[in-house]
Design a protein around this motif. Structure first.
Motif, mmCIF file in Angstrom:
data_model
loop_
_atom_site.group_PDB
_atom_site.id
_atom_site.type_symbol
_atom_site.label_atom_id
_atom_site.label_comp_id
_atom_site.label_asym_id
_atom_site.label_seq_id
_atom_site.Cartn_x
_atom_site.Cartn_y
_atom_site.Cartn_z
ATOM 1 N N LEU A 35 -13.888 48.079 -50.434
ATOM 2 C CA LEU A 35 -12.568 48.277 -50.714
ATOM 3 C C LEU A 35 -11.893 47.120 -51.400
ATOM 4 C CD1 LEU A 35 -11.552 50.182 -47.293
ATOM 5 C CD2 LEU A 35 -11.919 51.267 -49.585
ATOM 6 N N GLU A 36 -10.815 47.390 -52.109
ATOM 7 C CA GLU A 36 -10.012 46.244 -52.773
ATOM 8 C C GLU A 36 -9.219 45.519 -51.495
ATOM 9 O OE1 GLU A 36 -7.621 47.761 -55.871
ATOM 10 O OE2 GLU A 36 -9.381 48.646 -56.885
ATOM 11 N N PRO A 37 -9.068 44.407 -51.475
ATOM 12 C CA PRO A 37 -7.972 43.663 -50.895
ATOM 13 C C PRO A 37 -6.562 44.253 -50.993
ATOM 14 C CG PRO A 37 -8.671 41.930 -52.485
ATOM 15 C CD PRO A 37 -9.481 43.199 -52.810
ATOM 16 N N VAL A 38 -6.147 44.394 -49.774
ATOM 17 C CA VAL A 38 -4.620 45.076 -49.672
ATOM 18 C C VAL A 38 -3.452 43.873 -49.871
ATOM 19 C CG1 VAL A 38 -3.052 46.387 -48.303
ATOM 20 C CG2 VAL A 38 -5.579 46.801 -48.033
ATOM 21 N N ASP A 39 -2.466 44.427 -50.743
ATOM 22 C CA ASP A 39 -1.408 43.455 -50.925
ATOM 23 C C ASP A 39 -0.515 43.747 -49.829
ATOM 24 O OD1 ASP A 39 0.448 42.031 -52.089
ATOM 25 O OD2 ASP A 39 1.089 43.425 -53.879
ATOM 26 N N PRO A 40 -0.095 42.634 -49.268
ATOM 27 C CA PRO A 40 0.777 42.765 -48.025
ATOM 28 C C PRO A 40 2.031 43.192 -48.369
ATOM 29 C CG PRO A 40 0.321 40.425 -48.269
ATOM 30 C CD PRO A 40 -0.552 41.166 -49.215
ATOM 31 N N ARG A 41 2.524 43.318 -49.547
ATOM 32 C CA ARG A 41 3.877 43.605 -49.925
ATOM 33 C C ARG A 41 3.904 45.128 -49.938
ATOM 34 N NH1 ARG A 41 4.188 40.518 -55.387
ATOM 35 N NH2 ARG A 41 1.937 41.112 -55.098
ATOM 36 N N VAL A 42 2.713 45.763 -50.055
ATOM 37 C CA VAL A 42 2.718 47.419 -50.267
ATOM 38 C C VAL A 42 3.193 47.751 -48.712
ATOM 39 C CG1 VAL A 42 1.077 49.190 -50.251
ATOM 40 C CG2 VAL A 42 0.674 47.302 -51.867
ATOM 41 N N GLY A 43 2.588 47.380 -47.607
ATOM 42 C CA GLY A 43 3.124 47.664 -46.179
ATOM 43 C C GLY A 43 4.500 47.445 -46.109
#
Length: 77
Positions: A35-43
């Protein structure tokens, strides 16, 4: 002498627990490595959108029923 064996047993149990948790952590990391690293701004964006949608729905519900407030539970007249 019994106290020494109890202390040794507790240390062994704690060490075994730490090893099991670390093995699970390694397996989880391997399973999620693709999985790709998740951008915290999305949450943060999702939370703000959900909060805005909740505010809109709450406003519509209160305008549809103007005599009822959430705090009072209804008019006392």
């Amino acid at each position: 002498m019994t106290v020494v064996w109890i202390v040794i047993g507790v240390v062994v149990v704690i060490a075994a627990l730490l090893v099991v948790l670390e093995v699970q952590n390694v397996r989880r990391r391997r399973a999620l490595a693709h999985l790709e690293p998740v951008d915290p701004r999305v949450g943060e964006r999702a939370m703000s959108e959900a909060s805005a949608a909740h505010a809109v729905i709450e406003g519509q519900a209160k305008s549809a029923h103007p005599g009822i407030s959430g705090a009072g539970g209804g008019p006392l007249a």
